[in-house]
Design an enzyme around this catalytic site. Sequence first.
Site, PDB file in Angstrom:
ATOM      1  N   SER A  11       0.818  -1.199   0.000  1.00  0.00           N
ATOM      2  CA  SER A  11       0.000   0.000   0.000  1.00  0.00           C
ATOM      3  C   SER A  11       0.857   1.255   0.000  1.00  0.00           C
ATOM      4  O   SER A  11       1.875   1.307   0.669  1.00  0.00           O
ATOM      5  CB  SER A  11      -0.915   0.012   1.228  1.00  0.00           C
ATOM      6  OG  SER A  11      -0.171  -0.191   2.398  1.00  0.00           O
ATOM      7  N   CYS A  12       0.438   2.216  -0.780  1.00  0.00           N
ATOM      8  CA  CYS A  12       1.025   3.558  -0.809  1.00  0.00           C
ATOM      9  C   CYS A  12      -0.025   4.472  -1.411  1.00  0.00           C
ATOM     10  O   CYS A  12      -0.997   4.003  -1.998  1.00  0.00           O
ATOM     11  CB  CYS A  12       2.285   3.618  -1.681  1.00  0.00           C
ATOM     12  SG  CYS A  12       3.776   2.890  -0.970  1.00  0.00           S
TER      13      CYS A  12
END
Length: 425
Positions: A11-12
């Site tokens: 995730s980013c």
Amino acid sequence: MASWSPEAPRSCDCFVSVPTASAIPAVIFAKNSDRPRDEVQEVVFVPAGTHTPGSRLQCTYIEVEQVPKTHAVILSRPSWLWGAEMGANEHGVCIGNEAVWTKEPVGEGEALLGMDLLRLALERSSSSQEALQVITDLLERYGQGGSCREDPTPFCYHNTFLLADRTEAWVLETAGRLWAAQRIQEGARNISNQLSIGTDISAEHPELRTHAQAQGWWGGQGTFDFAQVFSLAQQPVRMEAAKARFRAGRELLRQQPGGITAEVMMGILRDKESGICMDSGGFRTTASMVSILPQDPTQPCVHFLTATPDPSRSVFKPFIFGVGAAQAPQVLSPTFGAQDPVRTLPRFQTQVDRRHALYRGHQAALGLMESDQDRGQQLRQKQRDLEREGLEAVRGLLAGEWAPPRQELGGLFQTFVERERQAYT
């Protein structure tokens, strides 16, 4: 082929605002880097350089041909690898990357990491469009692959990128060597861990559509929707969660029509309710970055970096390229040479302590914030005051109210890093 596992960090979030969405005549870039929770991210300054014709460059896993000249860069990177999660160069180009999984299989073979591609593009380009060309050329020649975490169990993915400069931004989304890109010349845009380019494609790999047709993913007639054609039919659980984060990020941008500032972007990166400020299980937001890229070329670009985890409890510190810009030793991790677990084969069989001085102080401060309410509040106030001072200095600089010597501008980041480190001691 590397497969998805429930515990894998993936995730980013990246954001960009282009006038007239920005409150000032500037492009504003932001990114949270969400990684394995104990991974250390350092901030590295690399000056411009000249290189011997025909020389080779060692990236994380493989060598590539070096170019004659490279630009100065500031990088926020996991300290075990060569590339970076996010960064900027002396020409005002900023790039952030995201993990993505598509119908195109992800292999475990070692090639260029997405983070390597990001750093190479910053070192070799003077605009966001040129950076896109650098990445796609390298992707075609060397491919992308290799484990993206410091662990003996491979964790591999393909990449999407948000690229920005003083005048515009580009979204670049890849599937193996294939890619599609979208030009952003106005408004605000965000990306997360999913394909987001639909039919609005500004540039693409010449074989993108023929490959999709050959695989039976597209019939060859009518509208071509890149995200629809190349996205997995069944998304992993965390990919589904990324959709909610993407929608939340888009909504947070929409809530500030014509009013997006660096402070607004910092607020978005600190938003825990949406999951954009990540702290869940084995991963969290390990570093954050916000950049102001004025359209006026006589004004300096300003890059705020945390170098520490959890932006809601970190300080965004300003960096400006110029005379006096140098490495801040307090945010540089130790090195281990040929004995580094990333260099010995098989890789990642042991662990080393990569914590830099600011990281150590920050972790101690977080512990105090949780265990001693009074001292924790005092530390938090010191953080807020230091960040506010940096923001006010930058506002004065861009408004023409503050004109320090160029030497002082180049050393701004190192000054703020040292003051933060002292606050923790």
